[in-house]
Design a protein around this motif. Sequence first.
Motif, PDB file in Angstrom:
ATOM      1  N   GLU A  84       0.662  -1.191  -0.013  1.00  0.00           N
ATOM      2  CA  GLU A  84       0.306  -0.225  -0.045  1.00  0.00           C
ATOM      3  C   GLU A  84       0.501   0.940  -0.186  1.00  0.00           C
ATOM      4  N   TRP A  85       1.778   1.404   0.604  1.00  0.00           N
ATOM      5  CA  TRP A  85       2.960   2.527   0.883  1.00  0.00           C
ATOM      6  C   TRP A  85       3.803   2.599  -0.389  1.00  0.00           C
ATOM      7  N   LEU A  86       3.802   1.925  -1.544  1.00  0.00           N
ATOM      8  CA  LEU A  86       4.179   1.290  -2.767  1.00  0.00           C
ATOM      9  C   LEU A  86       3.607   2.836  -3.634  1.00  0.00           C
ATOM     10  N   GLY A  87       2.280   2.172  -3.457  1.00  0.00           N
ATOM     11  CA  GLY A  87       1.449   2.575  -4.385  1.00  0.00           C
ATOM     12  C   GLY A  87       1.017   1.876  -6.132  1.00  0.00           C
ATOM     13  N   ASP A  88       1.022   2.327  -6.859  1.00  0.00           N
ATOM     14  CA  ASP A  88       1.385   1.653  -7.867  1.00  0.00           C
ATOM     15  C   ASP A  88       2.489   2.022  -9.053  1.00  0.00           C
ATOM     16  N   ASP A  89       3.982   2.603  -8.725  1.00  0.00           N
ATOM     17  CA  ASP A  89       5.124   2.202  -9.335  1.00  0.00           C
ATOM     18  C   ASP A  89       6.534   1.494  -8.675  1.00  0.00           C
ATOM     19  N   GLY A  90       5.977   1.868  -7.603  1.00  0.00           N
ATOM     20  CA  GLY A  90       6.634   0.520  -6.834  1.00  0.00           C
ATOM     21  C   GLY A  90       6.722  -0.689  -7.318  1.00  0.00           C
ATOM     22  N   ARG A  91       7.627  -1.832  -6.443  1.00  0.00           N
ATOM     23  CA  ARG A  91       6.898  -2.568  -6.129  1.00  0.00           C
ATOM     24  C   ARG A  91       8.360  -3.417  -5.014  1.00  0.00           C
ATOM     25  N   LEU A  92       7.287  -4.536  -4.722  1.00  0.00           N
ATOM     26  CA  LEU A  92       8.373  -4.844  -3.630  1.00  0.00           C
ATOM     27  C   LEU A  92       9.285  -6.021  -3.960  1.00  0.00           C
ATOM     28  N   ALA A  93      11.048  -6.033  -3.369  1.00  0.00           N
ATOM     29  CA  ALA A  93      11.549  -7.279  -3.958  1.00  0.00           C
ATOM     30  C   ALA A  93      11.955  -8.056  -3.017  1.00  0.00           C
ATOM     31  N   SER A  94      11.999  -7.645  -1.881  1.00  0.00           N
ATOM     32  CA  SER A  94      12.311  -9.420  -1.066  1.00  0.00           C
ATOM     33  C   SER A  94      11.352  -8.801   0.290  1.00  0.00           C
ATOM     34  N   ILE A  95      11.283  -9.719   1.574  1.00  0.00           N
ATOM     35  CA  ILE A  95      10.642  -8.784   2.528  1.00  0.00           C
ATOM     36  C   ILE A  95      10.944  -9.477   3.450  1.00  0.00           C
ATOM     37  N   GLU A  96      11.915 -10.094   4.754  1.00  0.00           N
ATOM     38  CA  GLU A  96      11.775 -10.854   5.523  1.00  0.00           C
ATOM     39  C   GLU A  96      10.966  -9.968   7.254  1.00  0.00           C
ATOM     40  N   TYR A  97      11.069 -11.231   8.009  1.00  0.00           N
ATOM     41  CA  TYR A  97       9.900 -10.519   9.141  1.00  0.00           C
ATOM     42  C   TYR A  97      10.762 -11.993  10.402  1.00  0.00           C
ATOM     43  N   SER A  98      10.273 -11.442  11.547  1.00  0.00           N
ATOM     44  CA  SER A  98      10.210 -12.450  12.439  1.00  0.00           C
ATOM     45  C   SER A  98       9.631 -12.381  13.735  1.00  0.00           C
ATOM     46  N   ASN A  99       8.375 -13.422  14.275  1.00  0.00           N
ATOM     47  CA  ASN A  99       7.363 -13.017  15.029  1.00  0.00           C
ATOM     48  C   ASN A  99       7.690 -13.490  16.603  1.00  0.00           C
ATOM     49  N   ARG A 100       7.886 -12.136  16.835  1.00  0.00           N
ATOM     50  CA  ARG A 100       8.937 -12.068  18.089  1.00  0.00           C
ATOM     51  C   ARG A 100       7.774 -12.663  20.328  1.00  0.00           C
ATOM     52  N   LYS A 101       6.918 -12.107  19.223  1.00  0.00           N
ATOM     53  CA  LYS A 101       5.396 -12.565  20.459  1.00  0.00           C
ATOM     54  C   LYS A 101       4.636 -12.579  20.106  1.00  0.00           C
ATOM     55  N   ALA A 102       3.431 -12.820  21.220  1.00  0.00           N
ATOM     56  CA  ALA A 102       2.031 -13.634  20.549  1.00  0.00           C
ATOM     57  C   ALA A 102       1.195 -12.200  20.692  1.00  0.00           C
ATOM     58  N   ALA A 103       0.098 -12.055  19.856  1.00  0.00           N
ATOM     59  CA  ALA A 103      -0.651 -11.003  19.254  1.00  0.00           C
ATOM     60  C   ALA A 103      -1.804 -12.147  20.124  1.00  0.00           C
ATOM     61  N   TYR A 104      -2.957 -11.234  20.871  1.00  0.00           N
ATOM     62  CA  TYR A 104      -4.220 -11.466  22.090  1.00  0.00           C
ATOM     63  C   TYR A 104      -5.378 -10.615  20.887  1.00  0.00           C
ATOM     64  N   ILE A 105      -5.983 -11.493  21.409  1.00  0.00           N
ATOM     65  CA  ILE A 105      -7.587 -10.916  20.777  1.00  0.00           C
ATOM     66  C   ILE A 105      -7.787 -10.097  21.139  1.00  0.00           C
ATOM     67  N   GLY A 106      -8.265  -8.935  20.762  1.00  0.00           N
ATOM     68  CA  GLY A 106      -8.862  -7.949  21.421  1.00  0.00           C
ATOM     69  C   GLY A 106      -7.895  -6.893  20.987  1.00  0.00           C
ATOM     70  N   GLU A 107      -6.738  -6.878  21.402  1.00  0.00           N
ATOM     71  CA  GLU A 107      -5.364  -6.245  21.492  1.00  0.00           C
ATOM     72  C   GLU A 107      -5.273  -5.423  20.481  1.00  0.00           C
ATOM     73  N   SER A 108      -4.887  -3.900  20.549  1.00  0.00           N
ATOM     74  CA  SER A 108      -4.840  -3.554  19.657  1.00  0.00           C
ATOM     75  C   SER A 108      -3.816  -3.311  19.203  1.00  0.00           C
ATOM     76  N   LEU A 109      -3.000  -3.156  18.016  1.00  0.00           N
ATOM     77  CA  LEU A 109      -1.613  -3.503  16.612  1.00  0.00           C
ATOM     78  C   LEU A 109      -1.359  -2.226  16.310  1.00  0.00           C
ATOM     79  N   HIS A 110      -0.190  -1.997  15.939  1.00  0.00           N
ATOM     80  CA  HIS A 110      -0.447  -0.852  14.724  1.00  0.00           C
ATOM     81  C   HIS A 110       0.862  -0.976  14.488  1.00  0.00           C
ATOM     82  N   SER A 111       0.909  -0.807  13.017  1.00  0.00           N
ATOM     83  CA  SER A 111       2.315  -1.044  12.259  1.00  0.00           C
ATOM     84  C   SER A 111       2.663  -0.199  11.473  1.00  0.00           C
TER      85      SER A 111
END
Length: 79
Positions: free
Chosen positions: A12-39
């Motif tokens: 979504e940040w890239l819009g129509d012109d950009g292209r995602l080449a690679s992405i890496e991530y690590s799940n470090r902690k659990a998220a719980y139902i009802g918890e507010s998250l932001h990115s």
Amino acid sequence: QMGDWLTQCVIEWLGDDGRLASIEYSNRKAAYIGESLHSGGKVLSVEAETGTVELELYIKNQADEVITPGIATVHFPTG
């Protein structure tokens, strides 16, 4: 899944012109139902000649703890 959420945020940040080449991530902690998250993230580097941008990404819980950190490389058209 948190990785899908980070990927969607980058696309979504890239819009129509950009292209995602690679992405890496690590799940470090659990998220719980009802918890507010932001990115979010920040630009780590830009190579103007190639249109390559490296991003630092995260998902944080309501305690402002990073539960899923990530890195993405994206490309924008040059010229």
